[in-house]
Structure formats: structure tokens, C-alpha cells
Design an enzyme around this catalytic site. Sequence first.
Site, short mmCIF file in Angstrom:
data_model
loop_
_atom_site.label_atom_id
_atom_site.label_comp_id
_atom_site.label_asym_id
_atom_site.label_seq_id
_atom_site.Cartn_x
_atom_site.Cartn_y
_atom_site.Cartn_z
N SER A 1 21.32 -85.13 9.56
CA SER A 1 21.54 -83.86 8.71
C SER A 1 22.82 -82.99 9.15
O SER A 1 23.34 -82.32 8.23
CB SER A 1 20.46 -83.20 8.27
OG SER A 1 19.79 -82.77 9.32
N LYS B 1 16.84 -83.67 -2.53
CA LYS B 1 18.17 -83.66 -2.58
C LYS B 1 18.97 -84.44 -3.39
O LYS B 1 19.05 -84.10 -4.57
CB LYS B 1 18.33 -84.21 -0.86
CG LYS B 1 17.96 -83.25 0.15
CD LYS B 1 18.35 -83.63 1.53
CE LYS B 1 17.25 -82.93 2.51
NZ LYS B 1 17.30 -81.62 2.88
N HIS C 1 18.62 -87.68 3.64
CA HIS C 1 20.13 -87.55 3.37
C HIS C 1 20.42 -88.98 3.00
O HIS C 1 21.91 -88.85 2.77
CB HIS C 1 20.93 -86.96 4.34
CG HIS C 1 20.39 -85.44 4.59
ND1 HIS C 1 21.18 -84.65 3.86
CD2 HIS C 1 19.55 -84.93 5.32
CE1 HIS C 1 20.71 -83.57 4.28
NE2 HIS C 1 19.66 -83.53 5.48
C1 PLP Z 1 16.40 -85.39 7.55
C2 PLP Z 1 15.33 -84.41 7.03
N1 PLP Z 1 14.04 -84.86 6.89
C3 PLP Z 1 13.36 -83.91 6.32
C4 PLP Z 1 13.85 -82.95 5.60
C5 PLP Z 1 12.69 -81.71 5.21
O1 PLP Z 1 12.67 -82.00 3.77
P1 PLP Z 1 11.55 -81.11 2.74
O2 PLP Z 1 12.61 -79.83 2.44
O3 PLP Z 1 11.36 -81.80 1.59
O4 PLP Z 1 10.41 -80.73 3.55
C6 PLP Z 1 14.81 -82.45 5.63
C7 PLP Z 1 15.43 -81.26 4.98
O5 PLP Z 1 16.56 -80.81 5.17
C8 PLP Z 1 16.02 -83.37 6.16
O6 PLP Z 1 17.21 -83.04 6.27
#
Ligand code: PLP
Length: 375
Positions: free
Chosen positions: A158, A219, A186
Site C-alpha cells: 500500500s 477500495k 489494493h
Molecule cells: C493491504 C491492506 N490490508 C488491509 C487494509 C484494511 O482494510 P479495511 O479498511 O477494510 O480494514 C488496508 C487498508 O488500507 C490495506 O491497505
Amino acid sequence: MIVVKGRQGPQSETVGSDVIMLGSNDYLGLAGDDDVIRGGIHAMQTHGTGLAMNQPFATTPLHERLRAKVAAFYGTEAALLFGSCTAANIAVLTTLSAEADAAIFSDMNNHASIIDGCRLARARTYVYRTRDPEDLQCRIEHALPGGRTTIISDGVFSVEGNIAPGEDLARIAARNGANLVLDESHAAGVIGRSGRGTAEACGLDAKSDVAAFTGTFAKAFGAGGGGYIAGPGNLLDEVKRVARFYIFNTGMHVAAVGAALVGIERAQFDEERRAALRFNVQHLRSVLTDAGFRLLGGDTPIVPVLIGDEEKAQALSGLAATRGVMAPAMTFPIVPRGSARLRLQPSAKHTAQTLERACEILAEEARKLEIVVQP
Ligand SMILES: Cc1ncc(COP(=O)(O)O)c(C=O)c1O
């Protein structure tokens, strides 16, 4: 922090003035899409705001349909829904580590929710150098894990904007009898020929190479919230029995489910949208490079612009905001000291001209701060 007044979009109305939005994960431009919104409204009209019960007790036909859609999207036997991907990551990690002697091998750049999942799982956790299969193999050999072993990685990182070495991870998992878990937050809807994420981009078999996929609906799918685990039925049955984040949590909000049912369909079949996103990523990368910026990342919609100095990165982000460009700065502790950056995320909905204008503004302000020198 900006206050967005209307719908999310490539150009968003904020308290103050409009901004060219380059800080949103709305990669396919579905968060403000009429059909996706209608999906959410219709779900609430049918089911109210939800069942007000924890997941094991009850579900709705919409939740069941979405579970089937997620499984079909990945080509797995089954899927489970959660309030967020954070909950899904914690659930899968605590399940895979429930027995004695479990070990988790986690990429050093994995998302915070994976780090928290490792902590809550209370398994021995080994952090390997990012995207480094040799370091991973070496750590597995030295740890000699006796029990259940999990390798977990973001599919698309990310902050770095690069893709996990899926093929190497799958090979190492198979060689060491480990379960490979990929967080597709992502990647889903975005990378791979038909948007099916890391497994597709890296040529992996969803059933034999990967133990589970996790991800968010907030997303590319444009649903505003919700998460999932996709994988084999026996693993998901275990999650239902073991994971406190499944058993004691209210499930995914019904409005998000309704929106996600439309969003996932679009992400899967709207090739034009994905092609527009790919074009915009390449275009933004090329205009930024021509303007003298140094870029990280690769073939993903996360475009990190390396600044280095923390204060300059913050200053550039602030100046850009005053001129109507939302370009968030990532500084320590999100990234190591000295590698501060702007993280730009184009969407399928930006026009080439909007991206060029954003780049012009960034370059003008960067020259004032002596970040880039060439015209
Ligand atoms: C790679 C990754 N995993 C998990 C999440 C968390 O997702 P959520 O907001 O649905 O908890 C994010 C959020 O930015 C992320 O970038």
C-alpha cells in the site's frame, strides 16, 4: 484533513474548494457510481440497517450472494464476509495459528492490520525483508517451524506500490508445507488481466497455490466498507469455529453488501474502466517523470513520488492542497526516515488533462521547495 462535501470522485468538492483527488483508493471510480449507490440503498430498503446480530446466528440472502460472488471472483470454494479487511486478516491469522507451534512469516511492508493480526495470533512471527524470497526461505530454515506455518503478504503493497513476488511465495510455501495468504486489498479489481489480483498477475492457481485471499470492499469495489476471506471450505469452517473476530463481531453492513454486489460485478466485467485506470497510471507516471520527479512502485495504481526529506514532503503536500490537488504525504513512521514521499492514486475517472494539471501544480511547488530542478 480535508472535509469532502459531496460524492467521492476524481474531482471532489471539499470545504474550501474543489480538489483533484489523488489520495483515494477508489481506483475504478465506483464509490460515487449511481448503480453502486442504488445497490446500497436497495439493500437497506429491504433489510433495514441490518440484523443486529453476530455473524454465526443469522445472515441475509444478500450476504450469501456476495459470499458466492467473492468465491467465484477468486475461483475458490467459498468465502466469508467481515466488517473490514482488518477483521478478516485478524480472523485468518488467529485461525491458522490456533494450534501450538504455529509460525507466521510476514513481509516487513505488510499492512498494519496484518501486523496486528500477528500480534493477536500470538504465534511466533518472523518478519522477512520485503519481496525477498531468499530471505524468506532462509528464515523458514532457521526457524524450523514444527507446527502450522503461514506466509502472509500484501498482494500490492500500500505504500510502496509494488507487487508481491507471488510465484516465489507460492513455490516457497509449497516446498515448506506452508499456507500462503495474500491480502488483495489494493490488488483486487485492479491488477491481473481481468482484475482478479495477484494470483492472476503472477500466474498462480487460486486453489492449489494460495491457502486464502483476504481483501476489502472499500477500495476498487467502491462499497465503502467490508472485508472477506476467500479460500477452501474446510479452512473457512475452521475460521467460523475459531476466529473471535468472526464469532463475536457484527457482520458486514447490509448497505455495503448491496453496494459491493454491484461493485464486484463492475470490477470483474467492466474492462473499459480497468483499461482507463491502466492508461491513467501510465500517463501520470510519464508526466511526473518528465517533470523530474523520482517515482517508486511499478505497474499498480499506487504511484509513490519520492521526496526523501520529511518536511519537504509535508510542505509539498500542503502547498498542493492549497492549489487544489490532494496528494497525501507519507512520512515516518509510515515509511523509513529519509524516504518520505507523496502517494498518488489515479482513478479510472480522471482525465488525462486533469492528471497533467495536477502534475504541473506539483512540479511548480516542488521547484519552489527545490525538490525538482528541471523545468
Ligand atoms: C493491504 C491492506 N490490508 C488491509 C487494509 C484494511 O482494510 P479495511 O479498511 O477494510 O480494514 C488496508 C487498508 O488500507 C490495506 O491497505
